[in-house]
Design an enzyme around this catalytic site. Structure first.
Site, PDB file in Angstrom:
ATOM      1  N   CYS A  21      -2.750  -2.637   7.435  1.00 17.00           N
ATOM      2  CA  CYS A  21      -2.322  -2.572   8.829  1.00 17.00           C
ATOM      3  C   CYS A  21      -2.478  -1.125   9.317  1.00 17.00           C
ATOM      4  CB  CYS A  21      -0.872  -3.032   8.949  1.00 17.00           C
ATOM      5  SG  CYS A  21       0.317  -1.901   8.198  1.00 17.00           S
ATOM      6  N   GLU A  45       0.822  -1.210   0.000  1.00 16.13           N
ATOM      7  CA  GLU A  45       0.000   0.000   0.000  1.00 16.13           C
ATOM      8  C   GLU A  45       0.856   1.259   0.000  1.00 16.13           C
ATOM      9  OE1 GLU A  45      -2.214  -2.975   2.766  1.00 16.13           O
ATOM     10  OE2 GLU A  45      -0.160  -2.566   2.140  1.00 16.13           O
ATOM     11  N   CYS A  64      -0.285   1.386   7.289  1.00 15.58           N
ATOM     12  CA  CYS A  64      -0.825   1.664   5.955  1.00 15.58           C
ATOM     13  C   CYS A  64      -2.131   2.441   6.046  1.00 15.58           C
ATOM     14  CB  CYS A  64      -1.006   0.362   5.177  1.00 15.58           C
ATOM     15  SG  CYS A  64       0.582  -0.413   4.767  1.00 15.58           S
TER      16      CYS A  64
END
Length: 163
Positions: free
Chosen positions: A97, A69, A100
């Site tokens: 996560c 990402e 990100c």
């Protein structure tokens, strides 16, 4: 990167659905796997055009922030000449996560679409939902589970081969 231009100067038809866009992210996940990375891929789309691509590369780059990402956001920001990616959608094969998700929110991404849930570190509802945190100054629409079986199978096979 923009989609390649066909011989007649016209751009090829863009994928018409989230599932088709996720196919492009899956291809990047497979590329990451071929490099020995955890198979996660991501793209950023604006106005029907892919403006950013990324595949996981923390191992190869010796960089804990080299998630798919983040790479896709950086690529899109370079392509568009702006760190604000207003009006863009990010597609990722795995639920983002917290790192990100934070970057996605700072980039002002309008929409996030992901494939497999991440029960260990997912920040779009599995462990925490940063996208729904009312105290934050930006929110993105989130859709999960797009081609989830395919995304999850890719990850499961990768980790099974390493055991």
């Amino acid at each position: 990167m923009l989609a390649p231009v066909a011989n007649d100067g016209e751009r090829p038809a863009a994928p018409a659905s989230d599932a088709e866009w996720m196919g492009e992210a899956l291809a990047l996940a497979r590329d990451a796997e071929a490099r020995g990375e955890v198979p996660v891929g991501a793209i950023v789309v604006r106005d029907g055009v892919v403006v950013g691509r990324g595949g996981n590369a923390p191992i190869g780059h010796s960089d804990p922030t080299a998630h798919a990402e983040i790479a896709a956001l950086r690529d899109a920001a370079r392509m568009l000449g702006n760190y604000r990616l207003v009006g863009c959608t990010l597609y990722a094969t795995l639920e983002p996560c917290a790192m990100c998700a934070g970057a996605i929110l700072h980039a002002r991404i309008a929409r996030v679409v992901f494939g497999a849930r991440d029960p260990k570190s997912g920040a779009a509802g599995s462990v925490i939902d940063l996208f729904a945190e009312p105290r934050l100054n930006h929110h993105a629409d989130v859709a999960g589970g797009v081609r989830d079986a395919e995304c999850a199978a890719l990850l499961s096979a990768f980790f099974a081969a390493r055991r």
